[in-house]
Structures are given as C-alpha cells and as structure tokens.
Design a protein around this motif. Structure first.
Motif, PDB file in Angstrom:
ATOM      1  N   UNK A 249      15.716  25.266 -59.366  1.00 48.73           N
ATOM      2  CA  UNK A 249      17.021  25.004 -58.738  1.00 48.73           C
ATOM      3  C   UNK A 249      16.954  25.204 -57.230  1.00 48.73           C
ATOM      4  N   UNK A 250      16.172  26.200 -56.797  1.00 46.13           N
ATOM      5  CA  UNK A 250      15.987  26.417 -55.351  1.00 46.13           C
ATOM      6  C   UNK A 250      15.243  25.235 -54.735  1.00 46.13           C
ATOM      7  N   UNK A 251      14.204  24.754 -55.429  1.00 49.53           N
ATOM      8  CA  UNK A 251      13.450  23.602 -54.916  1.00 49.53           C
ATOM      9  C   UNK A 251      14.315  22.353 -54.882  1.00 49.53           C
ATOM     10  N   UNK A 252      15.110  22.149 -55.931  1.00 48.16           N
ATOM     11  CA  UNK A 252      16.008  20.991 -56.004  1.00 48.16           C
ATOM     12  C   UNK A 252      17.043  21.038 -54.879  1.00 48.16           C
ATOM     13  N   UNK A 253      17.611  22.236 -54.645  1.00 53.01           N
ATOM     14  CA  UNK A 253      18.622  22.380 -53.599  1.00 53.01           C
ATOM     15  C   UNK A 253      18.031  22.119 -52.217  1.00 53.01           C
ATOM     16  N   UNK A 254      16.799  22.578 -52.013  1.00 48.99           N
ATOM     17  CA  UNK A 254      16.165  22.409 -50.696  1.00 48.99           C
ATOM     18  C   UNK A 254      15.833  20.957 -50.400  1.00 48.99           C
ATOM     19  N   UNK A 255      15.715  20.129 -51.449  1.00 45.69           N
ATOM     20  CA  UNK A 255      15.318  18.729 -51.272  1.00 45.69           C
ATOM     21  C   UNK A 255      16.499  17.768 -51.299  1.00 45.69           C
ATOM     22  N   UNK A 256      17.717  18.291 -51.312  1.00 47.30           N
ATOM     23  CA  UNK A 256      18.918  17.456 -51.246  1.00 47.30           C
ATOM     24  C   UNK A 256      19.563  17.584 -49.865  1.00 47.30           C
ATOM     25  N   UNK A 257      20.182  16.532 -49.411  1.00 45.96           N
ATOM     26  CA  UNK A 257      20.878  16.584 -48.119  1.00 45.96           C
ATOM     27  C   UNK A 257      22.154  17.410 -48.258  1.00 45.96           C
TER      28      UNK A 257
ATOM     29  N   UNK B 264      21.061  24.608 -48.302  1.00 43.76           N
ATOM     30  CA  UNK B 264      19.854  23.824 -48.082  1.00 43.76           C
ATOM     31  C   UNK B 264      18.817  24.569 -47.271  1.00 43.76           C
ATOM     32  N   UNK B 265      19.227  25.120 -46.120  1.00 37.58           N
ATOM     33  CA  UNK B 265      18.293  25.870 -45.285  1.00 37.58           C
ATOM     34  C   UNK B 265      17.825  27.147 -45.977  1.00 37.58           C
ATOM     35  N   UNK B 266      18.757  27.800 -46.654  1.00 36.48           N
ATOM     36  CA  UNK B 266      18.411  29.068 -47.313  1.00 36.48           C
ATOM     37  C   UNK B 266      17.360  28.858 -48.400  1.00 36.48           C
ATOM     38  N   UNK B 267      17.521  27.831 -49.211  1.00 40.02           N
ATOM     39  CA  UNK B 267      16.555  27.592 -50.288  1.00 40.02           C
ATOM     40  C   UNK B 267      15.245  27.019 -49.749  1.00 40.02           C
ATOM     41  N   UNK B 268      15.328  26.199 -48.695  1.00 42.29           N
ATOM     42  CA  UNK B 268      14.092  25.674 -48.095  1.00 42.29           C
ATOM     43  C   UNK B 268      13.248  26.816 -47.528  1.00 42.29           C
ATOM     44  N   UNK B 269      13.908  27.741 -46.834  1.00 38.37           N
ATOM     45  CA  UNK B 269      13.181  28.908 -46.309  1.00 38.37           C
ATOM     46  C   UNK B 269      12.627  29.755 -47.451  1.00 38.37           C
ATOM     47  N   UNK B 270      13.398  29.876 -48.525  1.00 41.12           N
ATOM     48  CA  UNK B 270      12.917  30.646 -49.675  1.00 41.12           C
ATOM     49  C   UNK B 270      11.708  30.014 -50.328  1.00 41.12           C
TER      50      UNK B 270
ATOM     51  N   UNK C 294      24.733  15.500 -50.209  1.00 44.51           N
ATOM     52  CA  UNK C 294      24.474  15.424 -51.651  1.00 44.51           C
ATOM     53  C   UNK C 294      24.758  16.755 -52.340  1.00 44.51           C
ATOM     54  N   UNK C 295      24.639  17.846 -51.613  1.00 45.48           N
ATOM     55  CA  UNK C 295      24.873  19.171 -52.214  1.00 45.48           C
ATOM     56  C   UNK C 295      26.346  19.425 -52.500  1.00 45.48           C
ATOM     57  N   UNK C 296      27.215  18.666 -51.823  1.00 45.54           N
ATOM     58  CA  UNK C 296      28.665  18.895 -51.993  1.00 45.54           C
ATOM     59  C   UNK C 296      29.301  17.915 -52.979  1.00 45.54           C
ATOM     60  N   UNK C 297      28.513  16.993 -53.533  1.00 44.26           N
ATOM     61  CA  UNK C 297      29.079  16.007 -54.451  1.00 44.26           C
ATOM     62  C   UNK C 297      29.276  16.595 -55.843  1.00 44.26           C
ATOM     63  N   UNK C 298      30.259  16.047 -56.557  1.00 43.65           N
ATOM     64  CA  UNK C 298      30.533  16.442 -57.945  1.00 43.65           C
ATOM     65  C   UNK C 298      30.486  15.213 -58.843  1.00 43.65           C
TER      66      UNK C 298
END
Length: 276
Positions: free
Chosen positions: A23-31, A241-247, A34-38
C-alpha cells in the motif's frame, strides 16, 4: 486438514506483513490527484513518479532534494559510525568475557545484560540533561554514542556466546608460540566472522529504524530520514505521496542487507543461541 490450516496461517502472515508495504508502494506511485479520487485505486495506474522526482532532485521546481539528501547523509553517518564502534567494542568485550578470567567478570557481564531490560523512556530525561551539559545535542557524535550505548549490550552478549563456541586449543597453540591475548584474538577472529557480521547487521538495522531517539536528540541539523518523513505531515494536511515515497526509499538499504547477508545473520544468531 493440518496442511490447510498451515497454508491459511502462512497466507495470513504474508498478507499481514506485505500488505502495508504494497500500500505504501502503491501510494508513492500515484499522483496527488489520483490519491484523492473515490473509490480508491488499488493499483498504481496511471503510474506517476512525481514524488520520487521531487525527493531525488529530478524536479527542478522542488527544493526537497536538499533536505532529503541531508537526512540520508545523517542517517548513513550515524548508522555506519555506531555499527563500526559497536562491532569493535563487542569483539573486545565479548572475547574478554568469554576467555579472560578476572575478578567480578560475571557480575559485570550481568550488569551489562540488565541494561537491555531498561526501557528507553526511563533514561531519556537524565540522558537528555547529560547530552546538553556536554554539548552533544543534535550532533553526529552525540547520536552515535547513544546508539552505541543502546546496542552494545546485545552485541557483547552475542560475541561472548560466539567466542565460547570456538575451541580453546586454537588460542592455546598461538599462546605457546608466544602470542599475546590480542594476537590470540586476531588468530580466531576469522572463525568468529559470522558472529561479527550478525552483530554488524543487527546494529545497523536497529540504528537505521530508530525514530524516538533521533527525534529527541537529533531533531534539526542531524535529523535522519525517519524524522524527516514525519515533516510531510502538516497541521491541516498530510502529503501521503511524499511520505510513502520517502518511506519506500528508506526501506531499500535494510532490505538489500537482509537479502544478501541473511545467511551470516542466521548463522551468527543460531550459533550463539545454541551455546546458550
């Protein structure tokens, strides 16, 4: 039926362990859009590298690279420095406790082991006052010394157990030839290499994953990656996005170390455990 239960347990454990990482990898690879869409996207489609580009300096409009690079350097210095010091201390102390008889040896070794049971919170305030009084707050020397004091007891215990598994005849042959204790230690050190590597891996991984200690003792100039990641959480918003990419980037070095040096870690720990 037994095999079915075992299979379900394995699948559950794998899901429980790997799902947060995915989920962290998926979140880091979305704009960010896209992260705010439902409903939420379960796959990173369309793929976006904007967060990694901002962190790694490929986005010229972002200034995050300077902070990220500084935190990465700080993390590397404190982890590598504490690992080197802990390895040296554990080799010398472990050999002394395993091979050299001296008065109070068992008492001193027991006191070292007791320090492993002390919760970090119990010594946090006194240690903070000591670090302020000697001017080591927010310095690489200060955070490295704290890591050494925190991880050395376990390392000493492991190396003492490992040296105890090595036959004494090897040192006695060197001693007959006139070798000193230090020379005798050097003679058997290659045999203890799996234990040394296990100590180095454990110390590095422990230091790399620390958050509370650097948050208190290295919050600004020498803050590591684990502390920098929390700064992507603002008062009114969270940059997932930034938080998970850094993680994800922070996870890469420990994963590589475990993959390529796993056999030394297992060998060192099992040998020490069998002796106990």
């Amino acid at each position: 039926m037994k095999k079915l239960k075992t299979g379900i347990s394995v699948v559950f454990i794998l899901f429980w362990t790997l799902a947060p990482i995915y989920w962290a990898l998926r979140t880091s690879l979305l704009s960010n859009k896209a992260l705010t869409t439902l409903p939420p996207k379960y796959l990173p489609i369309p793929l976006s590298l904007q967060h990694y580009q901002q962190l790694l300096g490929f986005d010229k409009q972002s200034s995050l690279w300077v902070q990220f690079k500084g935190a990465m350097v700080n993390t590397s210095i404190s982890c590598l420095g504490s690992t080197v010091v802990v390895v040296i201390v554990s080799i010398l102390a472990g050999y002394a406790f395993a091979r050299i008889p001296f008065k109070g040896r068992n008492i001193i070794f027991s006191m070292i082991l007791i320090t492993m049971a002390l919760p970090a919170y119990a010594v946090m305030i006194p240690l903070y006052k000591v670090m302020i009084s000697i001017g080591l707050i927010d310095t690489q020397v200060g955070i490295t010394l704290i890591y050494v004091s925190a991880f050395a007891p376990l390392a000493v215990w492991l190396m003492r157990s490992y040296f105890a598994t090595i036959p004494k005849e090897l040192e006695e042959a060197a001693t007959v030839d006139g070798a000193t204790k230090l020379r005798a230690l050097w003679t058997i050190l290659p045999i203890a290499l799996p234990g040394v590597v296990a100590v180095a891996i454990l110390t590095f991984l422990n230091a790399w994953s620390q958050f509370l200690i650097p948050l208190v003792f290295a919050p600004s100039e020498t803050k590591p990656l684990t502390v920098l990641i929390t700064e992507f959480v603002g008062r009114t918003s969270i940059n997932y996005g930034l938080m998970t990419a850094a993680g994800v980037i922070t996870m890469i070095p420990p994963i590589l170390i475990v993959i390529f040096l796993n056999k030394y870690l297992v060998s060192g720990l099992t040998t020490a455990a069998v002796k106990q």
